[in-house]
Each structure stands twice: as structure tokens, then as C-alpha cells.
Design a protein around this motif. Structure first.
Motif, PDB file in Angstrom:
ATOM      1  N   UNK A   4       0.858  -1.182   0.000  1.00  0.00           N
ATOM      2  CA  UNK A   4       0.000   0.000   0.000  1.00  0.00           C
ATOM      3  C   UNK A   4       0.895   1.234   0.000  1.00  0.00           C
ATOM      4  N   UNK A   5       0.479   2.259  -0.716  1.00  0.00           N
ATOM      5  CA  UNK A   5       1.239   3.508  -0.743  1.00  0.00           C
ATOM      6  C   UNK A   5       0.276   4.679  -0.649  1.00  0.00           C
ATOM      7  N   UNK A   6       0.734   5.771  -0.102  1.00  0.00           N
ATOM      8  CA  UNK A   6      -0.080   6.970   0.062  1.00  0.00           C
ATOM      9  C   UNK A   6       0.729   8.166  -0.411  1.00  0.00           C
ATOM     10  N   UNK A   7       0.138   8.962  -1.269  1.00  0.00           N
ATOM     11  CA  UNK A   7       0.798  10.144  -1.809  1.00  0.00           C
ATOM     12  C   UNK A   7      -0.054  11.362  -1.499  1.00  0.00           C
ATOM     13  N   UNK A   8       0.536  12.356  -0.873  1.00  0.00           N
ATOM     14  CA  UNK A   8      -0.134  13.626  -0.619  1.00  0.00           C
ATOM     15  C   UNK A   8       0.381  14.613  -1.648  1.00  0.00           C
ATOM     16  N   UNK A   9      -0.530  15.303  -2.326  1.00  0.00           N
ATOM     17  CA  UNK A   9      -0.098  16.288  -3.320  1.00  0.00           C
ATOM     18  C   UNK A   9      -1.078  17.446  -3.362  1.00  0.00           C
ATOM     19  N   UNK A  10      -0.552  18.599  -3.706  1.00  0.00           N
ATOM     20  CA  UNK A  10      -1.368  19.782  -3.903  1.00  0.00           C
ATOM     21  C   UNK A  10      -0.562  20.765  -4.731  1.00  0.00           C
ATOM     22  N   UNK A  11      -1.168  21.854  -5.100  1.00  0.00           N
ATOM     23  CA  UNK A  11      -0.464  22.841  -5.918  1.00  0.00           C
ATOM     24  C   UNK A  11      -1.133  24.188  -5.788  1.00  0.00           C
ATOM     25  N   UNK A  12      -0.395  25.217  -6.091  1.00  0.00           N
ATOM     26  CA  UNK A  12      -0.963  26.552  -6.229  1.00  0.00           C
ATOM     27  C   UNK A  12      -1.303  26.667  -7.707  1.00  0.00           C
ATOM     28  N   UNK A  13      -2.507  26.284  -8.057  1.00  0.00           N
ATOM     29  CA  UNK A  13      -2.910  26.166  -9.452  1.00  0.00           C
ATOM     30  C   UNK A  13      -3.342  24.724  -9.697  1.00  0.00           C
TER      31      UNK A  13
END
Length: 71
Positions: free
Chosen positions: A38-47
Motif C-alpha cells: 500500500x502507498x499513500x501520496x499527498x499532493x497539492x499545488x498553487x494552481x
């Protein structure tokens, strides 16, 4: 869905960015010593951004991270 909260000293991530306003392809290569269950990736962006793993989209969402007010 998963939610987790970390104390400020528990974050272990590097900022990824650019001084240019041109779109960029950002990649990372890493070694995983054991099989992944199992893997978990947190991501976000300004745009908006498009996240892929091994060239394949990770979900069916468009223009992530969703609605944003840019006022």
C-alpha cells in the motif's frame, strides 16, 4: 478516504517548485527495497496539476486540486 494529522516536526517532504511560470514536468526516481502493499501520496499545488504514476493517471479528477479562489 484517509485523514492524518502530523505535528510540524513530523513532516518529511521537500518543496518542489520553480521560479519560472512555464509548465514543468517534475519527476522523481526512487528505490523500494521490498514489495509494496500500500502507498499513500499527498499532493497539492498553487494552481492545477496532473499527477501520474509510471505514466498512468492516479485518478479520474481533472484540474486538481479542485475549486480554488484566486481572488
Amino acid at each position: 478516504m484517509t485523514a492524518g494529522f502530523l505535528a510540524p516536526d513530523q513532516w518529511r517532504a521537500r518543496f518542489v517548485g520553480s521560479v519560472s511560470e512555464e509548465p514543468h514536468l517534475l519527476r522523481a526516481t526512487f528505490h523500494v527495497p521490498r514489495p509494496v502493499r500500500r502507498a499513500l501520496l499527498h499532493s497539492t499545488a498553487f494552481g492545477a496539476y496532473d499527477l501520474r504514476l509510471n505514466g498512468a493517471p492516479v485518478d479520474d479528477a481533472e484540474l486538481k486540486p479542485g475549486w480554488s479562489s484566486y481572488q
